[in-house]
Design an enzyme around this catalytic site. Sequence first.
Site, mmCIF file in Angstrom:
data_model
loop_
_atom_site.group_PDB
_atom_site.id
_atom_site.type_symbol
_atom_site.label_atom_id
_atom_site.label_comp_id
_atom_site.label_asym_id
_atom_site.label_seq_id
_atom_site.Cartn_x
_atom_site.Cartn_y
_atom_site.Cartn_z
ATOM 1 N N PHE A 1 1.605 -1.962 -1.795
ATOM 2 C CA PHE A 1 3.044 -1.694 -1.692
ATOM 3 C C PHE A 1 3.239 -0.581 -0.676
ATOM 4 C CE2 PHE A 1 7.151 0.129 -2.582
ATOM 5 C CZ PHE A 1 7.925 -1.000 -2.718
ATOM 6 N N ASP B 1 -2.069 5.272 2.960
ATOM 7 C CA ASP B 1 -0.718 5.441 2.424
ATOM 8 C C ASP B 1 -0.842 6.235 1.125
ATOM 9 O OD1 ASP B 1 1.774 5.354 1.367
ATOM 10 O OD2 ASP B 1 2.087 3.195 1.658
ATOM 11 N N LYS C 1 7.455 10.868 -2.030
ATOM 12 C CA LYS C 1 7.541 11.010 -3.494
ATOM 13 C C LYS C 1 7.407 12.473 -3.951
ATOM 14 C CE LYS C 1 6.519 6.361 -5.162
ATOM 15 N NZ LYS C 1 7.639 6.135 -6.062
HETATM 16 C C1 PLP Z 1 2.142 3.630 -1.669
HETATM 17 C C2 PLP Z 1 3.610 3.588 -1.408
HETATM 18 N N1 PLP Z 1 4.058 3.491 -0.147
HETATM 19 C C3 PLP Z 1 5.379 3.461 0.133
HETATM 20 C C4 PLP Z 1 6.327 3.497 -0.859
HETATM 21 C C5 PLP Z 1 7.786 3.483 -0.516
HETATM 22 O O1 PLP Z 1 8.349 4.745 -0.768
HETATM 23 P P1 PLP Z 1 9.936 4.924 -0.838
HETATM 24 O O2 PLP Z 1 10.430 4.219 -2.045
HETATM 25 O O3 PLP Z 1 10.127 6.427 -0.884
HETATM 26 O O4 PLP Z 1 10.490 4.344 0.423
HETATM 27 C C6 PLP Z 1 5.915 3.578 -2.192
HETATM 28 C C7 PLP Z 1 6.885 3.580 -3.283
HETATM 29 O O5 PLP Z 1 6.617 3.303 -4.414
HETATM 30 C C8 PLP Z 1 4.521 3.618 -2.477
HETATM 31 O O6 PLP Z 1 4.068 3.703 -3.737
#
Ligand code: PLP
Length: 395
Positions: free
Chosen positions: A128, A213, A242
């Site tokens: 994700f 990520d 986050k």
């Molecule tokens: C690993 C990862 N990357 C990207 C995102 C996207 O983040 P945002 O919701 O702040 O755009 C998330 C959100 O859960 C995530 O867990």
Amino acid sequence: MEAVMKTYKRLGIAPTGGRGSWLFDEEGNRYLDFIAGIATNSLGHGHQALVKAVQEQAEKLIHCSNLYEIPIQGEVAQMLADATDFDKVFFCNSGTEAVEAAIKLARKHAYTNHGPKKHEIVTFSKSFHGRTYGGLTATAQPKLQEGFGPMPAGFVYAPFGDLDAAKEMVGSQTAAVLVEPIQGEGGVNVPPDGFLEGLRQLCDEHEALLVFDEVQTGAGRTGHLYAYQGTGVVPDVLTSAKGLGGGVPVGAMLTKEKYAALTPGTHGSTFGGNPLAMAAVKAVLEVVNDENFLEEVRFKGTILKNALQKLADRVPGAAVRGEGLLIGLDLGPELAPQVFEHCLEEGVLVNLIGGTTLRMAPPLTVTRSEVRYALDTFRGGVDAAVSTQPEMAVA
Ligand SMILES: Cc1ncc(COP(=O)(O)O)c(C=O)c1O
């Protein structure tokens, strides 16, 4: 709520206040927040250092523009650089934007050094990476992309944890390999030993950038400031969001100077690195980037994981996954929804992912007794659920 677009399935509770690990609603109910805005309220609710920093900064200056120097942005970038293996930081406002920045950086770097053919991004099943087009295309989950095509070209997907498959996909055309060091949304999936090391090697062989990520795993979540610091594998680019602002929206993309291919006019963000968000990040880092604090996160994580493992041992096929205070309890499709409902009724907030796994990501400041309180509730939930399954009750 009628006027709000229905992009979320909401639970029937409405917190309006919070203190520490607890949320309160207008009816006088209290909830132990064991999900923390999905790994976001890293310091819990109402943490005085964070509240004070935001209040004081709001009095001074909320926003000006990246047209000008923003001293606190420089200060926070330096704090991140000093605490990691990176020396250049781009600030944005969310996780998906941090991923967009990483994809653009990797492609620009490849284009500049190798030409336009080297543009492919390799990502992994169950990943994700966000909801904007770059992040969504990187997210190798067909159900999330369905109906939004055509997706941007140049992304390929390998099975998570399968190094041989990755070897088949990474080549001279690869600009970057993008991976979560622990998959969050996909089920709290920890890669097998050697996988991240193998990706590092592949990227080195093919001059591709390795991007971690760490939107979910970063800012202390796994008991290291960034999860990579516990793996021994150093990526070339890292995304963070986050928990980084403790609940104040902020994202960051970190890299090394030699890969910092984004230059004036090629990327930017109106709000990115604004003084208010920077004050929040500074306050969070001042608490979290501390070896004693991180050790306590690891300790609480170990208590939680060991106790959950004992619970899982009673349920055939159950598993506990994760690191630090990012833990998944996989109870399967029968039991997990029941235990989730039990927790909700008992006022302990967790998150059900994939219908099978309870995700736990409490504030990093959660106390040991709050961890025990949550565990009692999980035990009660598993007991009740198991008793509805005659064959398990006998076991
Ligand atoms: C690993 C990862 N990357 C990207 C995102 C996207 O983040 P945002 O919701 O702040 O755009 C998330 C959100 O859960 C995530 O867990």
